[in-house]
Design an enzyme around this catalytic site. Structure first.
Site, PDB file in Angstrom:
ATOM      1  N   GLU A  48     -60.443  22.365  -0.977  1.00  9.93           N
ATOM      2  CA  GLU A  48     -59.122  22.553  -0.910  1.00  9.93           C
ATOM      3  C   GLU A  48     -58.926  22.748   0.516  1.00  9.93           C
ATOM      4  O   GLU A  48     -57.966  22.510   0.965  1.00  9.93           O
ATOM      5  CB  GLU A  48     -58.912  23.965  -1.511  1.00  9.93           C
ATOM      6  CG  GLU A  48     -59.172  24.127  -3.025  1.00  9.93           C
ATOM      7  CD  GLU A  48     -60.565  24.147  -3.713  1.00  9.93           C
ATOM      8  OE1 GLU A  48     -60.544  24.524  -4.789  1.00  9.93           O
ATOM      9  OE2 GLU A  48     -61.503  24.071  -2.572  1.00  9.93           O
ATOM     10  N   SER A  73     -62.052  25.737 -10.001  1.00  7.63           N
ATOM     11  CA  SER A  73     -61.447  27.171  -9.774  1.00  7.63           C
ATOM     12  C   SER A  73     -61.663  27.427  -8.229  1.00  7.63           C
ATOM     13  O   SER A  73     -62.864  27.388  -7.953  1.00  7.63           O
ATOM     14  CB  SER A  73     -61.866  28.149 -10.577  1.00  7.63           C
ATOM     15  OG  SER A  73     -61.391  29.449 -10.118  1.00  7.63           O
TER      16      SER A  73
END
Length: 140
Positions: A48, A73
């Site tokens: 990310e 996640s």
């Protein structure tokens, strides 16, 4: 999510951890990345973070119109960046392998878990082959 999975596979082929992410605005990928902690000898270059870095400098209003897709996640660090930039939607491939601070995220973000077998297998195979690298990545 298909583009995020491609990024994860790319990272694995480079000798890294197979986690990928893409940032989408208006149906168009504007940033992409994969976990490059190993490749860049970085303490923080999760998928990310790499994706946001590769998207470049955006205006605050731009982030509010984005969706970030991640094959796993997001951890606390990546969740912090998502919350900082007020990205309203996070779509994850799975959270069985690792579950970030999802209950905290849900206070500000719409979180969608696709629970994809492909993402689970990618991580399970990697963890079996390289448990020491995986434990390093998640801070254990």
């Amino acid at each position: 999510m298909g583009e995020a999975i491609k990024e994860a596979v790319k990272g694995l082929k480079e000798g890294g951890i197979p986690i990928g992410a893409v940032l989408v605005k208006g149906g168009r990928v504007i940033g992409r990345g994969h976990n490059r902690r190993v490749q860049k000898k970085s303490a923080i270059l999760h998928a990310e973070m790499d994706c946001l870095e590769n998207a470049g400098r955006l205006k605050a209003a731009d982030y509010k119109d984005c969706v970030i897709y991640s094959t796993l996640s997001p951890c606390s660090m990546c969740t912090g960046a998502i919350l900082l930039y007020k990205i309203p939607v996070v779509v994850i491939g799975e959270n069985k392998t690792f579950k970030g601070p999802e209950s905290y995220s849900r206070k500000s973000v719409k979180l969608v878990n696709l629970d994809l077998p492909e993402c689970k297998k990618l991580m399970a195979d990697f963890i079996k082959a390289r448990p020491e690298l995986w434990n390093e990545d998640i801070g254990e």
